[in-house]
Design a protein around this motif. Structure first.
Motif, PDB file in Angstrom:
ATOM      1  N   PHE A   1      50.077 117.997  28.079  1.00  9.49           N
ATOM      2  CA  PHE A   1      49.347 116.917  28.814  1.00  9.49           C
ATOM      3  C   PHE A   1      49.164 116.087  27.530  1.00  9.49           C
ATOM      4  CE2 PHE A   1      45.181 117.850  26.530  1.00  9.49           C
ATOM      5  CZ  PHE A   1      45.231 119.405  26.538  1.00  9.49           C
ATOM      6  N   LEU A   2      49.256 116.559  26.184  1.00 11.11           N
ATOM      7  CA  LEU A   2      49.258 115.618  25.054  1.00 11.11           C
ATOM      8  C   LEU A   2      50.435 114.850  24.604  1.00 11.11           C
ATOM      9  CD1 LEU A   2      47.225 118.405  22.820  1.00 11.11           C
ATOM     10  CD2 LEU A   2      46.532 116.151  24.005  1.00 11.11           C
ATOM     11  N   ASP A   3      51.618 114.854  25.603  1.00  7.76           N
ATOM     12  CA  ASP A   3      52.547 114.061  25.377  1.00  7.76           C
ATOM     13  C   ASP A   3      53.196 113.275  26.583  1.00  7.76           C
ATOM     14  OD1 ASP A   3      54.888 115.907  26.421  1.00  7.76           O
ATOM     15  OD2 ASP A   3      53.750 117.163  24.726  1.00  7.76           O
ATOM     16  N   ALA A   4      53.672 112.459  26.185  1.00 12.84           N
ATOM     17  CA  ALA A   4      54.375 111.364  27.276  1.00 12.84           C
ATOM     18  C   ALA A   4      55.205 112.301  28.446  1.00 12.84           C
ATOM     19  CB  ALA A   4      55.117 110.395  26.745  1.00 12.84           C
ATOM     20  N   ALA A   5      55.992 113.372  27.989  1.00 14.30           N
ATOM     21  CA  ALA A   5      56.620 114.032  28.843  1.00 14.30           C
ATOM     22  C   ALA A   5      55.813 114.833  29.894  1.00 14.30           C
ATOM     23  CB  ALA A   5      57.520 114.911  28.087  1.00 14.30           C
TER      24      ALA A   5
ATOM     25  N   GLN B   1      39.553 112.973  32.138  1.00 16.60           N
ATOM     26  CA  GLN B   1      39.898 113.357  31.019  1.00 16.60           C
ATOM     27  C   GLN B   1      41.425 113.830  30.793  1.00 16.60           C
ATOM     28  OE1 GLN B   1      40.643 117.036  29.897  1.00 16.60           O
ATOM     29  NE2 GLN B   1      41.159 116.389  27.849  1.00 16.60           N
ATOM     30  N   GLN B   2      42.111 113.434  29.733  1.00 11.31           N
ATOM     31  CA  GLN B   2      43.340 113.542  29.266  1.00 11.31           C
ATOM     32  C   GLN B   2      44.424 114.874  29.979  1.00 11.31           C
ATOM     33  OE1 GLN B   2      45.248 111.530  27.473  1.00 11.31           O
ATOM     34  NE2 GLN B   2      47.040 112.700  27.573  1.00 11.31           N
ATOM     35  N   SER B   3      43.563 116.094  30.111  1.00 14.56           N
ATOM     36  CA  SER B   3      44.463 117.021  30.791  1.00 14.56           C
ATOM     37  C   SER B   3      44.267 117.047  32.220  1.00 14.56           C
ATOM     38  CB  SER B   3      43.723 118.433  29.988  1.00 14.56           C
ATOM     39  OG  SER B   3      42.492 118.569  30.554  1.00 14.56           O
ATOM     40  N   LYS B   4      43.570 116.246  32.904  1.00 15.32           N
ATOM     41  CA  LYS B   4      43.371 116.601  34.433  1.00 15.32           C
ATOM     42  C   LYS B   4      44.321 116.267  35.146  1.00 15.32           C
ATOM     43  CE  LYS B   4      39.302 118.466  33.773  1.00 15.32           C
ATOM     44  NZ  LYS B   4      39.111 118.409  32.322  1.00 15.32           N
TER      45      LYS B   4
ATOM     46  N   ASN C   1      51.535 122.268  34.258  1.00 11.86           N
ATOM     47  CA  ASN C   1      51.876 120.809  34.196  1.00 11.86           C
ATOM     48  C   ASN C   1      52.945 120.230  35.252  1.00 11.86           C
ATOM     49  OD1 ASN C   1      53.696 118.602  32.870  1.00 11.86           O
ATOM     50  ND2 ASN C   1      52.013 118.914  31.490  1.00 11.86           N
ATOM     51  N   GLU C   2      52.746 119.308  35.760  1.00 13.26           N
ATOM     52  CA  GLU C   2      53.663 118.676  36.878  1.00 13.26           C
ATOM     53  C   GLU C   2      54.893 118.383  36.548  1.00 13.26           C
ATOM     54  OE1 GLU C   2      50.586 117.840  36.037  1.00 13.26           O
ATOM     55  OE2 GLU C   2      50.594 115.641  35.375  1.00 13.26           O
TER      56      GLU C   2
ATOM     57  N   GLY D   1      53.512 105.285  33.818  1.00 17.03           N
ATOM     58  CA  GLY D   1      54.749 104.617  33.932  1.00 17.03           C
ATOM     59  C   GLY D   1      54.394 103.029  34.223  1.00 17.03           C
ATOM     60  N   THR D   2      55.463 102.392  34.919  1.00 19.33           N
ATOM     61  CA  THR D   2      55.366 101.046  34.980  1.00 19.33           C
ATOM     62  C   THR D   2      54.219 100.761  36.059  1.00 19.33           C
ATOM     63  OG1 THR D   2      56.726 101.507  37.034  1.00 19.33           O
ATOM     64  CG2 THR D   2      57.746 100.596  35.118  1.00 19.33           C
TER      65      THR D   2
END
Ligand code: PLP
Length: 419
Positions: free
Chosen positions: A21-25, A199-202, A391-392, A30-31
């Motif tokens: 969850f801490l990186d774009a991948a 929050q970032q990880s959700k 992670n999805e 997205g757009t």
């Protein structure tokens, strides 16, 4: 062929860095997010008071959840605070809470000068146990905060029946359990108020943010004011500069609102991936008796914020902390344990660090002794948990590698025990 553990210098079972969850991948930005963020910037107004994006988010979120009101705010902790502020508690009122959750579920109880009373958990789900909860009720109990932990819904039929019987307000903390279901109903639609963290990880995120949902018009009106300094902006009501009660500025910005709105559109796809890959991992681990996979309680659908693995310490002859450390070294994104202790063993509670030296509101109102033994099942249950970040973006190959890492660590320890 067996390899040495990565922690002992062997090759990692997970060859490449997995998405987190801490990186774009590992996020779904997205757009769609870009388009809405640019729309906000071009409007010239980044504040929700004057902008339209947070209002759209609130409307769409309420519709998606199927409740009349949603109020956006700055964090999930703020969302819990809004829920409690809506109740207008008296100092010393008690709120029953679980000992295994993020501290953000509980801090607002103290900010409202109420006292958190911990109840024990179900040994399998680690969510509040309604029977134990019943034994913690006192004449001062006003509300219950039910946390759907890691994506697993609480026993909502029992909790709603108990709260109805006693006249308690039921607050659902859905921060980790977007759209998890209990007997066909989505979490957040069964209690009086529901809180979500962005929050970032959700499951859906705008970095930091929160949402409160409720079917109750009076709660919604008070929570909305509480998030905005209790400032009634409707000029026809009380005048523009009269502040109605002690409140906060917990407003969400239009930029957060834009990202959250785009994320809401992706929520179903995110959930589908998380659930599919969690089921795949569980199937791959069927022949690994050293660990126990998370299985949704009967009648519930899990939404897999975390994949909570339980280590059978006797079977593999290793402490959970050692198992978790070895697994992390193999390249599996995980917390070695979720939280090491139930929250009541934190200094905030054991040493009552609140306002200066006052210990308020624990002193004079507290009656629970925050010490080991208060919730034995929570203490015991936490000892063998390893939380895998789910992670999805995990592919079939990622899940296969995670399974082989778990199998490798399990076999290493059980062989060492057999020798
Ligand atoms: C169950 C639960 N409640 C509340 C919170 C607090 O949310 P935030 O970190 O957005 O303030 C979290 C955050 O992880 C959470 O998991």
């Amino acid at each position: 062929m067996t390899h040495a553990l990565a922690i002992d210098g062997g090759p990692k079972a997970v060859a490449e860095k997995l998405p987190t969850f801490l990186d774009a991948a590992g996020r779904t930005f997205g757009t769609e997010e870009e388009r809405l963020v640019i729309e906000v910037l071009r409007s010239g107004c980044l504040s929700r008071n004057g902008g339209a994006m947070v209002e759209r988010l609130e409307r769409d979120f309420a519709t998606a959840l199927g409740v009349p009101h949603a109020i956006a705010c700055s964090t999930g902790t703020a969302a819990v605070h809004l829920a409690l502020a809506a109740l207008d508690l008296e100092p010393g009122d008690e709120v029953i809470v679980p000992p295994i959750t993020d501290i953000g579920s509980i801090l607002p109880v103290l900010w409202q000068n109420a006292v958190p009373v911990f109840a024990d958990v179900d040994p399998v789900t680690l969510c509040l146990d309604p029977e134990d909860l019943a034994s913690r009720i006192s004449p001062r109990t006003r509300a219950v905060i039910a946390v759907h932990l890691a994506g697993q819904p609480c026993d909502m039929p029992a909790l709603t029946a108990l709260c109805r019987r006693h006249g308690f307000v039921l607050i659902e903390d859905c921060s980790q359990a977007y759209w998890a279901e209990c007997h066909g109903q989505i979490v957040g639609t069964m209690g009086d108020l529901a809180c979500f963290s962005l929050q970032q990880s959700k499951h859906m995120t705008c970095g930091e943010g929160g949402l409160l949902a409720t079917p109750n018009h009076a709660y919604a009106a008070r929570a909305r004011l509480f998030a905005d300094k209790a400032w009634p902006r409707d000029l026809t009501s009380l005048g523009s500069m009269r502040f109605l009660f002690l409140a906060q500025n917990y407003r969400m910005s239009e930029l957060q609102g834009a990202v959250a709105l785009a994320q809401l559109g992706k929520l179903q796809a995110t959930l589908a991936c998380r659930r599919r890959q969690a089921a795949a991992l569980t199937a791959l681990l069927e022949d690994v008796p050293e660990v126990q996979c998370p299985r949704a309680a009967a009648g519930t659908t899990h939404s897999f914020w975390l994949y909570m693995l339980r280590v059978n310490e006797e079977r593999c002859g290793a402490r959970t902390a050692d198992f978790g450390t070895a697994l992390l070294a193999e390249g599996v994104p995980s917390w070695v344990q979720y939280i090491v202790d139930p929250l009541y063993l934190s200094p905030l509670f054991t040493e009552r660090h609140t306002y200066g030296a006052s210990e308020y509101p624990f002193r004079p109102f507290g009656r629970q002794v925050y010490d080991s033994g208060l919730c034995p099942r929570a203490e015991h249950g936490l000892r063998n948990v390893i939380a895998l970040w789910w992670n999805e973006a995990y592919t079939d190959e990622h899940v296969r590698q995670i399974a082989s890492a778990i199998r490798k660590v399990a076999r290493h320890f059980s062989r060492a025990m057999a020798r």
